[in-house]
Design a protein around this motif. Structure first.
Motif, PDB file in Angstrom:
ATOM      1  N   THR A 230      -0.496   5.861  -7.273  1.00 51.69           N
ATOM      2  CA  THR A 230      -0.731   5.348  -8.619  1.00 51.69           C
ATOM      3  C   THR A 230       0.241   4.192  -8.862  1.00 51.69           C
ATOM      4  O   THR A 230       1.051   3.858  -8.003  1.00 51.69           O
ATOM      5  N   ALA A 231       0.206   3.631 -10.049  1.00 49.36           N
ATOM      6  CA  ALA A 231       1.123   2.525 -10.366  1.00 49.36           C
ATOM      7  C   ALA A 231       2.530   3.029 -10.668  1.00 49.36           C
ATOM      8  O   ALA A 231       3.442   2.224 -10.862  1.00 49.36           O
ATOM      9  N   GLY A 232       2.728   4.351 -10.703  1.00 50.66           N
ATOM     10  CA  GLY A 232       4.047   4.885 -11.034  1.00 50.66           C
ATOM     11  C   GLY A 232       4.429   4.515 -12.456  1.00 50.66           C
ATOM     12  O   GLY A 232       3.607   4.600 -13.370  1.00 50.66           O
ATOM     13  N   THR A 233       5.667   4.092 -12.631  1.00 48.35           N
ATOM     14  CA  THR A 233       6.133   3.612 -13.932  1.00 48.35           C
ATOM     15  C   THR A 233       6.943   2.342 -13.680  1.00 48.35           C
ATOM     16  O   THR A 233       7.450   2.131 -12.569  1.00 48.35           O
ATOM     17  N   PRO A 234       7.124   1.496 -14.695  1.00 51.05           N
ATOM     18  CA  PRO A 234       7.960   0.299 -14.506  1.00 51.05           C
ATOM     19  C   PRO A 234       9.376   0.657 -14.048  1.00 51.05           C
ATOM     20  O   PRO A 234       9.973  -0.061 -13.242  1.00 51.05           O
TER      21      PRO A 234
ATOM     22  N   LEU B 127       4.920  -2.176  -1.798  1.00 46.99           N
ATOM     23  CA  LEU B 127       4.632  -3.472  -1.177  1.00 46.99           C
ATOM     24  C   LEU B 127       3.146  -3.624  -0.853  1.00 46.99           C
ATOM     25  O   LEU B 127       2.702  -4.698  -0.465  1.00 46.99           O
ATOM     26  N   GLY B 128       2.405  -2.552  -0.984  1.00 46.93           N
ATOM     27  CA  GLY B 128       0.999  -2.588  -0.613  1.00 46.93           C
ATOM     28  C   GLY B 128       0.783  -2.349   0.872  1.00 46.93           C
ATOM     29  O   GLY B 128      -0.337  -2.511   1.375  1.00 46.93           O
ATOM     30  N   SER B 129       1.846  -1.939   1.575  1.00 44.45           N
ATOM     31  CA  SER B 129       1.735  -1.804   3.027  1.00 44.45           C
ATOM     32  C   SER B 129       0.908  -0.614   3.467  1.00 44.45           C
ATOM     33  O   SER B 129       0.520  -0.534   4.630  1.00 44.45           O
ATOM     34  N   THR B 130       0.655   0.324   2.574  1.00 44.47           N
ATOM     35  CA  THR B 130      -0.188   1.458   2.954  1.00 44.47           C
ATOM     36  C   THR B 130      -1.627   1.255   2.459  1.00 44.47           C
ATOM     37  O   THR B 130      -2.430   2.177   2.498  1.00 44.47           O
ATOM     38  N   GLY B 131      -1.908   0.067   1.994  1.00 47.59           N
ATOM     39  CA  GLY B 131      -3.292  -0.255   1.649  1.00 47.59           C
ATOM     40  C   GLY B 131      -3.597  -0.289   0.169  1.00 47.59           C
ATOM     41  O   GLY B 131      -4.676  -0.729  -0.230  1.00 47.59           O
ATOM     42  N   GLY B 132      -2.660   0.161  -0.658  1.00 50.90           N
ATOM     43  CA  GLY B 132      -2.907   0.162  -2.095  1.00 50.90           C
ATOM     44  C   GLY B 132      -2.482  -1.143  -2.747  1.00 50.90           C
ATOM     45  O   GLY B 132      -2.108  -2.112  -2.070  1.00 50.90           O
ATOM     46  N   GLU B 133      -2.522  -1.119  -4.062  1.00 54.25           N
ATOM     47  CA  GLU B 133      -2.147  -2.314  -4.827  1.00 54.25           C
ATOM     48  C   GLU B 133      -0.652  -2.613  -4.661  1.00 54.25           C
ATOM     49  O   GLU B 133       0.169  -1.698  -4.657  1.00 54.25           O
ATOM     50  N   ALA B 134      -0.289  -3.888  -4.508  1.00 49.98           N
ATOM     51  CA  ALA B 134       1.117  -4.271  -4.425  1.00 49.98           C
ATOM     52  C   ALA B 134       1.728  -4.241  -5.819  1.00 49.98           C
ATOM     53  O   ALA B 134       1.200  -4.839  -6.751  1.00 49.98           O
ATOM     54  N   LEU B 135       2.844  -3.527  -5.953  1.00 44.37           N
ATOM     55  CA  LEU B 135       3.515  -3.386  -7.241  1.00 44.37           C
ATOM     56  C   LEU B 135       4.775  -4.234  -7.321  1.00 44.37           C
ATOM     57  O   LEU B 135       5.289  -4.483  -8.402  1.00 44.37           O
ATOM     58  N   LEU B 136       5.292  -4.640  -6.167  1.00 47.82           N
ATOM     59  CA  LEU B 136       6.483  -5.476  -6.126  1.00 47.82           C
ATOM     60  C   LEU B 136       6.066  -6.930  -5.974  1.00 47.82           C
ATOM     61  O   LEU B 136       5.044  -7.230  -5.337  1.00 47.82           O
ATOM     62  N   PRO B 137       6.868  -7.850  -6.511  1.00 49.81           N
ATOM     63  CA  PRO B 137       6.460  -9.260  -6.509  1.00 49.81           C
ATOM     64  C   PRO B 137       6.305  -9.864  -5.123  1.00 49.81           C
ATOM     65  O   PRO B 137       5.548 -10.809  -4.947  1.00 49.81           O
ATOM     66  N   ASP B 138       7.034  -9.308  -4.133  1.00 45.03           N
ATOM     67  CA  ASP B 138       6.887  -9.832  -2.782  1.00 45.03           C
ATOM     68  C   ASP B 138       5.901  -8.984  -1.976  1.00 45.03           C
ATOM     69  O   ASP B 138       6.003  -8.860  -0.777  1.00 45.03           O
ATOM     70  N   GLY B 139       4.953  -8.421  -2.675  1.00 41.58           N
ATOM     71  CA  GLY B 139       3.958  -7.571  -2.036  1.00 41.58           C
ATOM     72  C   GLY B 139       3.000  -8.340  -1.146  1.00 41.58           C
ATOM     73  O   GLY B 139       3.181  -9.518  -0.878  1.00 41.58           O
ATOM     74  N   LYS B 140       1.963  -7.671  -0.757  1.00 40.90           N
ATOM     75  CA  LYS B 140       1.147  -8.195   0.333  1.00 40.90           C
ATOM     76  C   LYS B 140       0.524  -9.555   0.016  1.00 40.90           C
ATOM     77  O   LYS B 140       0.020  -9.792  -1.054  1.00 40.90           O
ATOM     78  N   ARG B 141       0.603 -10.408   0.998  1.00 36.77           N
ATOM     79  CA  ARG B 141      -0.048 -11.709   0.913  1.00 36.77           C
ATOM     80  C   ARG B 141      -1.260 -11.704   1.842  1.00 36.77           C
ATOM     81  O   ARG B 141      -2.365 -11.885   1.434  1.00 36.77           O
TER      82      ARG B 141
END
Ligand code: SF4
Length: 142
Positions: free
Chosen positions: A61-65, A102-116
């Protein structure tokens, strides 16, 4: 044939599953963390609530901020490891959260340097975010 990437993701999944079972969200790992004082987003927060957000990230999930912020801030001081009464490795929990965020497991990237480029960076992000110790590498190869 199972590849090293398959083995890595099996390791990640196994440890996420173990953390989700064993963590009681007592918050002791958050409370002892030396980094939380460096973020206005984390000041005065309840450790159990922040850790519950981390478990949310691990569930995809998106977790929390606040959980994303703690994930971002972790410098691997390892102060949290002996603080856990449930024999969870909270530092590894944070690394798994980082990999997921980071999105490395296939989900949405939540960190700003997430998947490109998810096809190229997926494995690199996962490996670099894990920074496995020698003992963890030995476990991974079992
Ligand atoms: S100290 Fe251990 S059980 Fe408590 S919240 Fe942290 S990881 Fe979970």
């Amino acid at each position: 044939m199972e590849t090293k990437t398959d083995e890595l993701f099996a390791y990640i999944e196994r440890n996420i599953a173990r953390t989700l079972v064993d963590c009681t969200t007592c918050g002791k790992c958050f409370d002892i963390c030396p980094m939380t004082g460096y973020s206005d987003k984390l000041a005065g927060k309840n450790g159990g609530d922040v850790v519950a957000g981390i478990l949310g990230i691990l569930r995809g999930t998106a977790g929390t901020p606040e959980a994303v912020e703690w994930t971002r801030l972790c410098t691997q001081s390892a102060r949290c490891i002996p603080a856990c009464p449930e024999n969870v490795n909270p530092m590894l929990m944070l690394r798994l959260s980082r990999i997921t965020a980071l999105g490395s497991t296939g989900g949405e990237a939540l960190l700003p340097d997430g998947k490109r480029d998810p096809h190229f960076f997926r494995r690199i992000n996962a490996f670099s975010a894990l920074q496995l110790s020698d003992a963890e590498i030995a476990e991974w190869h079992r």
